[in-house]
Design an enzyme around this catalytic site. Structure first.
Site, mmCIF file in Angstrom:
data_model
loop_
_atom_site.group_PDB
_atom_site.id
_atom_site.type_symbol
_atom_site.label_atom_id
_atom_site.label_comp_id
_atom_site.label_asym_id
_atom_site.label_seq_id
_atom_site.Cartn_x
_atom_site.Cartn_y
_atom_site.Cartn_z
ATOM 1 C CB ILE A 19 -0.952 -0.013 1.201
ATOM 2 C CG1 ILE A 19 -2.012 -1.116 1.017
ATOM 3 C CG2 ILE A 19 -1.634 1.342 1.381
ATOM 4 C CD1 ILE A 19 -2.861 -1.366 2.238
ATOM 5 N NE ARG A 39 11.392 -3.819 9.918
ATOM 6 C CZ ARG A 39 10.908 -4.576 10.879
ATOM 7 N NH1 ARG A 39 11.289 -4.365 12.120
ATOM 8 N NH2 ARG A 39 10.051 -5.537 10.605
ATOM 9 C CG ASN A 95 -2.818 -8.822 11.126
ATOM 10 O OD1 ASN A 95 -2.636 -9.307 12.238
ATOM 11 N ND2 ASN A 95 -3.992 -8.817 10.528
ATOM 12 C CB SER A 142 -6.630 -2.553 9.828
ATOM 13 O OG SER A 142 -7.193 -3.852 9.749
ATOM 14 C CE LYS A 143 -11.017 -7.535 7.409
ATOM 15 N NZ LYS A 143 -10.836 -8.461 8.511
ATOM 16 C CE1 TYR A 155 -1.882 -4.087 11.515
ATOM 17 C CE2 TYR A 155 -3.982 -5.188 11.115
ATOM 18 C CZ TYR A 155 -2.982 -4.334 10.703
ATOM 19 O OH TYR A 155 -3.069 -3.715 9.474
ATOM 20 C CB ALA A 186 -11.515 -4.439 4.271
ATOM 21 C CD GLU A 187 -9.999 -9.041 3.768
ATOM 22 O OE1 GLU A 187 -8.961 -9.665 3.493
ATOM 23 O OE2 GLU A 187 -10.432 -8.926 4.927
#
Length: 259
Positions: A19, A39, A95, A142-143, A155, A186-187
């Site tokens: 993303i 990093r 996550n 995040s959802k 997470y 979400a996805e």
């Protein structure tokens, strides 16, 4: 649409893949100056080269974002190089599957460090420059913060914190004209997501089961679709939008799964 982002200095954490890279590509197309912080040195160098070849102005700093001093030094590097900061995209995180049943104090605290604390540190250190530019902050969320997922307490808690900080900062920074919003994912099929899918015995079947439940077009969200919304929220085109959690998820989080 011309979003008036040309020559705006935008900091993107974790901007070298997934993303984050999608965000950098869209911002580059809008003429923004990119500063990537993260990093993973090989992927950052590769991403910077790719973006430069497309005509973008790119710089970067290597930083372990769980280290407060390195967070500050990275922001100092932006100011030293470009003399200003017009926008901040807090994106880096993972996550990491720190669960309630099988986790523990140290793992849980480490998850918060990896996924939440550096959001605060980046914004804190960038704030003096954002006040000068009346810039904008976009937090990637995040959802899991609203739906849960199972097996990922660290997470989910961190993302709940991202949501809360988005609205807290929107209130605190009103006097400076700094807008703060979050883009909720979400996805979205990133390299990390692909790695997760491959942990299942039948990854293709698992992926199909997920996409079938995404209401709009039964497909994954793309990184570019996330990035387009981020660019909008950073721009003057969203000049009266602040404190919002914007879901770019094909209706996955809120629409009836019976669809």
């Amino acid at each position: 649409m011309n979003l008036n982002l040309k020559d705006k200095v935008i900091v993107v954490t974790g901007g070298s893949k997934g993303i984050g890279l999608g965000i950098c590509k869209v911002l580059a197309d809008e003429g923004a100056i990119l500063f990537i912080i993260g990093r993973n040195q090989p992927t950052i160098i590769k991403a910077a080269k790719e973006l430069e070849e497309s005509g973008a102005t790119v710089a970067y700093a290597f930083a372990e974002l769980t280290n407060p001093d390195q967070c500050k030094n990275a922001i100092d590097s932006v100011i030293e190089r470009f003399g200003k900061i017009d926008g901040l995209v807090n994106n880096a995180g993972v996550n990491d599957g720190v669960s309630l049943e099988n986790g523990g104090y140290e793992d849980f605290m480490a998850s918060l460090q990896k996924n939440l604390v550096h959001y605060y540190l980046m914004a804190h250190h960038a704030l003096p420059e954002l006040k000068k530019s009346k810039g904008a902050i976009v937090n990637i969320g995040s959802k899991t913060s609203v739906t849960g997922q199972g097996g990922t307490s660290g997470y989910a808690a961190a993302n709940g914190g991202r949501n809360a900080l988005t609205r807290e900062w929107a209130v605190e920074l009103l006097p400076y004209g700094i807008r703060v919003n979050a883009v909720m994912v979400a996805e979205c099929f990133t390299p990390l997501y692909e790695r997760w899918i491959k942990t299942f015995d039948e990854p293709e079947k698992k992926l199909k089961g997920i996409t079938e439940r995404i209401p709009l077009e039964n497909r994954m969200t793309t990184a570019t679709e996330i990035a387009n919304t981020v660019a909008f929220l950073l721009s003057d085109a969203s000049s009266h939008t602040t404190g919002q959690l914007v879901y770019v998820d094909g209706g996955y989080t809120h629409l009836d799964r019976a669809l």
